[in-house]
Design a protein around this motif. Sequence first.
Motif, PDB file in Angstrom:
ATOM      1  N   PHE A  49       0.812  -1.221   0.000  1.00 19.33           N
ATOM      2  CA  PHE A  49       0.000   0.000   0.000  1.00 19.33           C
ATOM      3  C   PHE A  49       0.845   1.271   0.000  1.00 19.33           C
ATOM      4  N   ASP A  50       1.998   1.243   0.654  1.00 21.19           N
ATOM      5  CA  ASP A  50       2.865   2.428   0.656  1.00 21.19           C
ATOM      6  C   ASP A  50       3.347   2.753  -0.752  1.00 21.19           C
ATOM      7  N   ILE A  52       1.863   1.812  -3.572  1.00 21.70           N
ATOM      8  CA  ILE A  52       0.691   2.210  -4.356  1.00 21.70           C
ATOM      9  C   ILE A  52       0.366   3.677  -4.105  1.00 21.70           C
ATOM     10  N   ASN A  53       0.338   4.060  -2.849  1.00 23.08           N
ATOM     11  CA  ASN A  53       0.021   5.459  -2.515  1.00 23.08           C
ATOM     12  C   ASN A  53       1.083   6.425  -3.035  1.00 23.08           C
ATOM     13  N   LYS A  56       0.543   6.711  -6.822  1.00 25.23           N
ATOM     14  CA  LYS A  56      -0.669   7.480  -7.120  1.00 25.23           C
ATOM     15  C   LYS A  56      -0.463   8.974  -6.866  1.00 25.23           C
ATOM     16  N   LYS A  57       0.313   9.285  -5.865  1.00 27.76           N
ATOM     17  CA  LYS A  57       0.610  10.696  -5.563  1.00 27.76           C
ATOM     18  C   LYS A  57       1.341  11.337  -6.746  1.00 27.76           C
ATOM     19  N   HIS A  60      -1.115  11.744  -9.684  1.00 30.10           N
ATOM     20  CA  HIS A  60      -2.081  12.828  -9.515  1.00 30.10           C
ATOM     21  C   HIS A  60      -1.468  14.202  -9.760  1.00 30.10           C
ATOM     22  N   THR A  86      -4.550   1.274 -10.277  1.00 25.65           N
ATOM     23  CA  THR A  86      -3.947  -0.051 -10.228  1.00 25.65           C
ATOM     24  C   THR A  86      -4.629  -0.926 -11.283  1.00 25.65           C
TER      25      THR A  86
END
Length: 94
Positions: A49-50, A52-53, A56-57, A60, A86
């Motif tokens: 998750f780290d 992925i985040n 995504k940051k 964006h 994802t």
Amino acid sequence: MKTIGNIARLPLWQQRELFLDWVDRAECASIRVDPAIFYPPNRKGAPGFDRINAAKKICHMCTVSEQCLAVALKQDEQYGIWGGLTASERRRLP
């Protein structure tokens, strides 16, 4: 901005040019970042998750994330984060 439907009507050489033109302007290409964050581990349990985040940051903030996502959808990309989504999120798109 051109949509996938409009792009599909163009000659193949123009489609390739449009799809590759965005790569040099991608945020992920312009900053020092480990490309591995766009391909988080795919194992049972915590799927990174780290990573992925973090990916995504970056997506964006990117000005060409729509083109990136369009390429992933057109190529049926099965892995990684493309255009801020994802693989499982892309599969859920209509």
